[in-house]
Design a protein around this motif. Structure first.
Motif, short mmCIF file in Angstrom:
data_model
loop_
_atom_site.label_atom_id
_atom_site.label_comp_id
_atom_site.label_asym_id
_atom_site.label_seq_id
_atom_site.Cartn_x
_atom_site.Cartn_y
_atom_site.Cartn_z
N ALA A 1 13.54 10.57 47.21
CA ALA A 1 13.71 10.20 48.62
C ALA A 1 13.83 8.69 48.73
O ALA A 1 13.10 7.93 48.09
CB ALA A 1 12.53 10.70 49.45
N ASP B 1 18.93 17.59 52.22
CA ASP B 1 18.40 17.99 53.52
C ASP B 1 19.38 18.87 54.28
O ASP B 1 18.98 19.57 55.22
CB ASP B 1 18.04 16.76 54.36
CG ASP B 1 19.12 15.69 54.32
OD1 ASP B 1 19.84 15.61 53.30
OD2 ASP B 1 19.24 14.96 55.31
N THR C 1 17.92 15.11 46.24
CA THR C 1 17.92 13.75 46.78
C THR C 1 18.12 13.82 48.29
O THR C 1 18.82 14.70 48.80
CB THR C 1 19.04 12.89 46.17
OG1 THR C 1 20.32 13.37 46.60
CG2 THR C 1 18.97 12.91 44.65
N THR C 2 17.46 12.91 48.99
CA THR C 2 17.60 12.86 50.45
C THR C 2 17.37 11.43 50.93
O THR C 2 16.60 10.67 50.33
CB THR C 2 16.60 13.80 51.14
OG1 THR C 2 16.77 13.72 52.55
CG2 THR C 2 15.17 13.44 50.78
N ARG D 1 13.35 11.87 54.06
CA ARG D 1 12.36 12.79 53.53
C ARG D 1 11.76 13.66 54.62
O ARG D 1 11.41 14.81 54.41
CB ARG D 1 11.27 12.01 52.81
CG ARG D 1 10.15 12.88 52.28
CD ARG D 1 9.13 12.05 51.52
NE ARG D 1 7.97 12.84 51.17
CZ ARG D 1 6.91 12.36 50.51
NH1 ARG D 1 6.91 11.09 50.12
NH2 ARG D 1 5.89 13.14 50.23
N ASP E 1 9.51 8.32 45.61
CA ASP E 1 10.02 7.49 46.70
C ASP E 1 10.70 6.25 46.12
O ASP E 1 10.11 5.53 45.29
CB ASP E 1 8.87 7.06 47.62
CG ASP E 1 8.34 8.22 48.45
OD1 ASP E 1 9.17 8.94 49.05
OD2 ASP E 1 7.11 8.42 48.47
#
Length: 730
Positions: A524, A586, A624-625, A628, A644
């Motif tokens: 994230a 996401d 992966t985003t 988050r 992170d």
């Protein structure tokens, strides 16, 4: 004396095969048979008025017709003949439980294929010079049995052993029963004479099953139990495999432990055209098992034809067994054990050397009395690992063993971490080892980790490319500029991927409930902070390919299609040694919402499916985003690590600028300090700025200057719609 029709040839243990050539034991049988043929010829010719006619068998004279109309006398041979003990025919009869009459009929039928002198004699006795093989009537006459005896005639029935086992073919069904020819397949004749060349009909379908490499990662207890069962009782077995090839490798290892020879049958024809009869006959002649893999789309006809009680047949397939596939005698259904990753001993054996103790000051020379397993695990009496050291030894093979001259690993080469991520079995470890040696020979140097990893990836090719974009990692840890915390988490992720089988499997720390042994991580952070690059670095560290899932290939507007596409990806990833990357996750792993309409309901169904599927996943998946908070908490709970990626500060930005300029021609006095301080850019944007600067310099045929870097940084600010420092509004 008329011989008995029932009863087997040998009672008790089957005798050992007679020494010498197999034909040497068969010829005395044929010699005694010739005496009986001569006696029958003498009996027939004594009363036959056409015995001296040179055209006998080509026409019927009036005298011959009158002779045929006379009452039939005793024209058969009634002498008893004892079997020749210990030859191949006797051994075959014992294994297949043939009666004495079956053995005599078989011998009579095969005689013309071994000695030509039987052909004219059979032609005379058949009263037809063109019919030079034995007939059913001639066989009964030579055995001293009346042609009307039902028990004797039953030995030629299609369900009787001779026909059912493919030993004798009763030809010409349109003829009267007694004049039907008997033929022995060439493969059986060759076997009795000592030739074990497989039947030509099996060419392209059957090959010997490769012997497993010692040390391959199998469940030893399961293999021993399966081997014991196969040794005691020939039975069909269905091995459901988790990954393609696992069942075949398991079958090979179990048969190896049972001491059974085996044939690997690969179906290739349409239903009803497979050489099933030839395959079963080959297995019976060689007293071996059959392994069928892969199964056709509709395996029912094949399984029904091969489900017999005197030959061990092992079927392997990823699909669950369907009782409708067999209408009689369901096979023993088992789940093939999962192959464990690593298998250092198997890799070392395949590479042509045995692992020795870890290199270092405390290492002692390997003792020949140590077992292979002790050498592989460092548990032998001469292994003295230091505190906190890895018990897996380094790989230090003796020179020139199992590889081309001069090709081999460098001294102290540590094999364990290189092969840890790969779940290869069957012949794939051996093939990967050969490919690695060939690659090293091509490069003209010693065997390296890169050679092994490339060869292993080639053996783990998959169908994932239909649903994802493959990336061959070409980066390393030096390409990452990150703070210590996320960097340590990335190393931990690689560590989990290497040791998941030990921790979750051997140490039984899996949560149960059908949960897999997969490794799941979430990256994230803002765009350009290194999430995708980190995934590629982790894949490179593990020596695996990275597959980036194309969301456009899985998201479908029709209800249920998205789940089907995802299932295909997860299933293929479970069977492949690779890292699966869901970029911008996401969009697929988003939060479930309150159901207000049908769209919400089906969106929640997709999320629920993903939650269930992730729990049973066995591979390595990274998500992966940029946001988050958009990821459902239920997904987060199932993740092993959440990394992170912070936005880089000024010092990290300077390191990123310098790293991006590593291979770029730079003018003297270039200084990225100012651009790193004044422009707040993430790593991806910094790279884009350097690319812009490089194109500018290349266009004027000069080196990159500080002004070029400044212009590249401004371009990135403008693309993002941000105010450029020093320019005010624009």
């Amino acid at each position: 004396m008329t011989p008995h029709v029932t009863g087997t040839v040998a009672a008790g243990p089957v005798p050992a095969e007679a020494p010498g050539e197999p034909a040497d034991a068969l010829l005395p049988r044929l010699s005694r048979l010739r005496e009986r043929v001569a006696l029958l010829v003498e009996q027939r010719s004594a009363t036959d008025p056409t015995a001296s006619d040179p055209l006998r068998g080509l026409y019927l004279s009036e005298e011959a017709v009158r002779h045929l109309l006379e009452p039939a006398g005793q024209g058969s041979v009634s002498q008893d003949w004892g079997p020749e003990r210990g030859d191949r025919l006797d051994l075959l009869a014992g294994r297949l439980r043939l009666t004495e009459l079956d053995v005599r009929i078989l011998l009579i039928a095969l005689a013309p294929d071994v000695e030509r002198t039987f052909e004219p004699l059979y032609g005379y006795l058949n009263d037809d010079v063109g019919r030079r093989r034995a007939t059913a009537g001639l066989a009964l006459d030579l055995c001293g049995l009346p042609a009307h005896q039902a028990a004797a005639r039953a030995r030629f029935h299609p369900s009787a052993p001779l026909s059912a086992l493919g030993l004798v073919v009763v030809e010409e069904p349109e003829r009267p029963f007694l004049s039907r020819s008997l033929r022995v397949p060439d493969r059986l004749v060759a076997h009795l004479l000592g030739d074990e060349t497989p039947d030509a009909a099996l060419s392209g379908h059957v090959r010997p099953l490769r012997a497993p490499v010692p040390g391959e990662p199998y469940d030893e207890d399961f293999l021993l139990r399966l081997a014991d069962r196969l040794t005691r009782v020939p039975l069909p077995v269905y091995l459901r495999e988790h990954r393609t090839g696992d069942g075949l490798a398991c079958a090979a290892a179990a048969l190896r432990r049972s001491g059974r020879e085996s044939l690997h049958f690969t179906p290739g024809g349409s239903a009803g055209q497979e050489p099933i009869a030839e395959l079963l006959r080959e297995a019976r002649l060689r007293e071996c098992a059959i392994v069928v893999s892969p199964l056709p789309e509709n395996p029912a006809p094949l399984m029904r034809a091969l489900t017999v009680r005197d030959v061990s047949v092992l079927f392997t397939d990823p699909r669950p067994y369907d009782p409708h596939w067999c209408d009689h005698g369901d096979p023993l259904v088992l789940d093939a054990p999962r192959l464990r990753a690593g298998a250092v001993e198997a890799w070392a054996t395949a590479l042509g050397a045995e692992p020795g103790p870890a290199a270092g000051p405390s290492a002692e020379p390997a003792d020949d009395t140590m077992s292979v397993r002790e050498r592989a695990t460092g548990t032998g009496p001469l292994a003295h690992p230091g505190p906190g050291s890895d018990p897996t030894p380094a790989f230090d093979p003796p020179p020139g063993i199992g590889s081309p001259p001069g090709i081999g690993p460098a001294p102290g080469f540590d094999l364990a971490p290189v092969v840890a991520p790969y779940r290869l079995g069957g012949d794939r470890i051996a093939r990967a080892a050969r490919a690695a040696r060939d690659l090293a020979a091509f490069d003209g140097g010693t065997l390296t980790a890169a050679h092994l990893r490339l060869a292993a990836r080639q053996q783990s090719a998959s169908g994932l490319e239909r649903h994802a974009r493959r990336i061959r990692p070409d980066v390393g840890w030096d390409d990452l500029v990150l703070p210590d915390k996320p960097l340590l988490q990335l190393h931990e992720l690689a560590l989990r991927a290497r040791h998941r089988d030990r921790v979750l499997g051997e140490w039984r720390l899996s949560a149960g409930g059908g949960r897999g042994r997969g490794v799941l991580g979430l990256f994230a952070g803002d765009s350009g902070t290194g999430k995708t690059l980190s995934a590629e670095v982790v894949a490179a560290e593990l020596g695996l390919d990275l597959y980036v899932v194309q969301l456009s290939s899985i998201v479908d507007k029709y209800v249920g299609e998205t789940e089907k596409n995802l299932e295909r990806i997860f299933t293929e990833a479970d069977r492949t040694d690779a890292v699966l990357l869901f970029d911008e996750a996401d969009s697929v792993f988003g939060k479930r919402s309150e159901v207000k309409d049908a769209h919400d309901r089906y969106a929640n169904m997709e999320s629920s499916y993903l939650l269930q599927r992730l729990e049973s996943f066995d591979g390595i998946a990274l998500l992966t985003t940029n946001l988050r908070a958009n990821i459902d908490e239920a997904f987060t709970r199932r993740l092993d690590l959440v990394v992170d990626f912070p936005f880089p500060d000024a010092d990290q930005r300077l390191a990123l600028w310098r790293h991006a300029l590593t291979h770029v021609p730079r003018a003297d006095g270039i200084d990225p300090h100012a651009v790193a301080r004044d422009f707040e850019l993430a790593g991806g944007s910094i790279r884009s700025a350097v690319v812009t600067a490089a194109y500018t310099a290349a266009g004027r045929g000069a080196e990159v200057t500080t002004a070029d870097l400044l212009e590249g940084a401004r371009r990135e600010y403008r693309k993002a719609g941000r105010l450029v420092p020093g320019e005010g509004t624009w």
